[in-house]
Motif scaffolding. Structure first.
Motif, PDB file in Angstrom:
ATOM      1  N   SER A  94      66.287  28.001  62.544  1.00  0.00           N
ATOM      2  CA  SER A  94      67.332  29.616  62.324  1.00  0.00           C
ATOM      3  C   SER A  94      67.644  29.237  60.467  1.00  0.00           C
ATOM      4  O   SER A  94      68.347  28.252  59.413  1.00  0.00           O
ATOM      5  CB  SER A  94      68.744  29.218  62.786  1.00  0.00           C
ATOM      6  OG  SER A  94      70.218  29.978  61.999  1.00  0.00           O
ATOM      7  N   VAL A  95      67.662  29.759  60.046  1.00  0.00           N
ATOM      8  CA  VAL A  95      67.115  29.390  58.198  1.00  0.00           C
ATOM      9  C   VAL A  95      68.363  29.605  57.461  1.00  0.00           C
ATOM     10  O   VAL A  95      68.963  29.386  56.693  1.00  0.00           O
ATOM     11  CB  VAL A  95      65.947  30.837  57.412  1.00  0.00           C
ATOM     12  CG1 VAL A  95      66.731  31.840  57.698  1.00  0.00           C
ATOM     13  CG2 VAL A  95      65.879  30.112  55.901  1.00  0.00           C
ATOM     14  N   LEU A  96      69.017  30.496  58.178  1.00  0.00           N
ATOM     15  CA  LEU A  96      70.913  29.835  57.642  1.00  0.00           C
ATOM     16  C   LEU A  96      71.799  29.403  57.935  1.00  0.00           C
ATOM     17  O   LEU A  96      72.659  29.033  57.479  1.00  0.00           O
ATOM     18  CB  LEU A  96      71.453  31.927  58.663  1.00  0.00           C
ATOM     19  CG  LEU A  96      71.083  33.232  58.373  1.00  0.00           C
ATOM     20  CD1 LEU A  96      71.780  34.156  59.385  1.00  0.00           C
ATOM     21  CD2 LEU A  96      70.974  33.052  56.382  1.00  0.00           C
ATOM     22  N   ALA A  97      71.219  28.507  58.935  1.00  0.00           N
ATOM     23  CA  ALA A  97      71.845  27.878  59.098  1.00  0.00           C
ATOM     24  C   ALA A  97      71.570  26.101  58.206  1.00  0.00           C
ATOM     25  O   ALA A  97      72.340  25.853  58.136  1.00  0.00           O
ATOM     26  CB  ALA A  97      71.814  26.817  60.852  1.00  0.00           C
ATOM     27  N   TYR A  98      70.140  26.501  58.104  1.00  0.00           N
ATOM     28  CA  TYR A  98      69.785  25.299  56.679  1.00  0.00           C
ATOM     29  C   TYR A  98      70.514  25.504  55.475  1.00  0.00           C
ATOM     30  O   TYR A  98      71.271  24.981  55.108  1.00  0.00           O
ATOM     31  CB  TYR A  98      68.027  25.170  57.055  1.00  0.00           C
ATOM     32  CG  TYR A  98      68.147  24.702  57.364  1.00  0.00           C
ATOM     33  CD1 TYR A  98      67.571  22.859  57.366  1.00  0.00           C
ATOM     34  CD2 TYR A  98      66.835  25.390  59.063  1.00  0.00           C
ATOM     35  CE1 TYR A  98      66.895  22.749  59.033  1.00  0.00           C
ATOM     36  CE2 TYR A  98      65.378  24.752  59.985  1.00  0.00           C
ATOM     37  CZ  TYR A  98      66.363  22.774  59.929  1.00  0.00           C
ATOM     38  OH  TYR A  98      65.390  22.073  60.959  1.00  0.00           O
ATOM     39  N   VAL A  99      69.643  27.228  55.382  1.00  0.00           N
ATOM     40  CA  VAL A  99      70.974  27.262  53.756  1.00  0.00           C
ATOM     41  C   VAL A  99      72.276  26.964  54.057  1.00  0.00           C
ATOM     42  O   VAL A  99      72.697  26.651  52.830  1.00  0.00           O
ATOM     43  CB  VAL A  99      70.491  28.789  53.498  1.00  0.00           C
ATOM     44  CG1 VAL A  99      71.923  29.799  52.884  1.00  0.00           C
ATOM     45  CG2 VAL A  99      69.219  28.973  53.391  1.00  0.00           C
ATOM     46  N   GLY A 100      73.004  27.706  54.665  1.00  0.00           N
ATOM     47  CA  GLY A 100      74.696  27.093  54.726  1.00  0.00           C
ATOM     48  C   GLY A 100      74.839  26.189  54.846  1.00  0.00           C
ATOM     49  O   GLY A 100      75.583  25.106  53.693  1.00  0.00           O
ATOM     50  N   LEU A 101      73.962  24.763  55.499  1.00  0.00           N
ATOM     51  CA  LEU A 101      73.665  23.234  55.158  1.00  0.00           C
ATOM     52  C   LEU A 101      73.823  22.868  53.816  1.00  0.00           C
ATOM     53  O   LEU A 101      73.833  21.881  53.083  1.00  0.00           O
ATOM     54  CB  LEU A 101      72.772  22.193  56.603  1.00  0.00           C
ATOM     55  CG  LEU A 101      72.679  20.528  56.126  1.00  0.00           C
ATOM     56  CD1 LEU A 101      74.308  20.341  56.437  1.00  0.00           C
ATOM     57  CD2 LEU A 101      71.517  20.313  57.462  1.00  0.00           C
ATOM     58  N   ALA A 102      72.416  23.181  53.484  1.00  0.00           N
ATOM     59  CA  ALA A 102      72.339  22.955  51.653  1.00  0.00           C
ATOM     60  C   ALA A 102      73.408  23.684  50.854  1.00  0.00           C
ATOM     61  O   ALA A 102      74.085  22.776  50.103  1.00  0.00           O
ATOM     62  CB  ALA A 102      71.101  23.925  51.251  1.00  0.00           C
ATOM     63  N   LYS A 103      74.232  23.803  51.043  1.00  0.00           N
ATOM     64  CA  LYS A 103      75.416  25.397  50.498  1.00  0.00           C
ATOM     65  C   LYS A 103      76.711  24.150  50.546  1.00  0.00           C
ATOM     66  O   LYS A 103      76.717  23.550  48.914  1.00  0.00           O
ATOM     67  CB  LYS A 103      75.202  26.340  50.343  1.00  0.00           C
ATOM     68  CG  LYS A 103      74.713  27.206  50.060  1.00  0.00           C
ATOM     69  CD  LYS A 103      75.094  28.917  50.142  1.00  0.00           C
ATOM     70  CE  LYS A 103      74.361  30.009  49.983  1.00  0.00           C
ATOM     71  NZ  LYS A 103      74.337  31.135  50.145  1.00  0.00           N
ATOM     72  N   ALA A 104      77.051  24.183  51.505  1.00  0.00           N
ATOM     73  CA  ALA A 104      77.288  23.183  52.013  1.00  0.00           C
ATOM     74  C   ALA A 104      77.379  21.343  51.683  1.00  0.00           C
ATOM     75  O   ALA A 104      78.469  20.440  51.391  1.00  0.00           O
ATOM     76  CB  ALA A 104      78.114  23.245  53.546  1.00  0.00           C
TER      77      ALA A 104
END
Length: 70
Positions: free
Chosen positions: A31-41
């Motif tokens: 899940s790219v969205l999970a990784y991107v969200g993790l990066a932002k958070a």
């Protein structure tokens, strides 16, 4: 789990969102969205090394995904 993490991020629960995104990544490592969200958070909570790792993982999962390049 991803939807829960996104909701927490929108509500401002940064640390809780970071943990939820981490769980989302563990549940679905593609899940790219999970990784991107993790990066932002992670950035928002001052965990810059973790943010960089998550951003790089997003690029590995989906190198052509515009969200991963953000």
């Amino acid at each position: 789990q991803l939807e829960y993490a996104l909701l927490l991020a929108r509500m401002g629960g940064r640390e809780r969102a970071r943990k939820a995104f981490q769980q989302a990544v563990e549940q679905d490592p593609s899940s790219v969205l999970a990784y991107v969200g993790l990066a932002k958070a992670s950035l928002e909570t001052g965990k810059t090394a973790d943010a960089q790792d998550a951003a790089m993982a997003a690029l590995k999962v989906a190198p052509a995904e515009p969200e991963a390049m953000y």
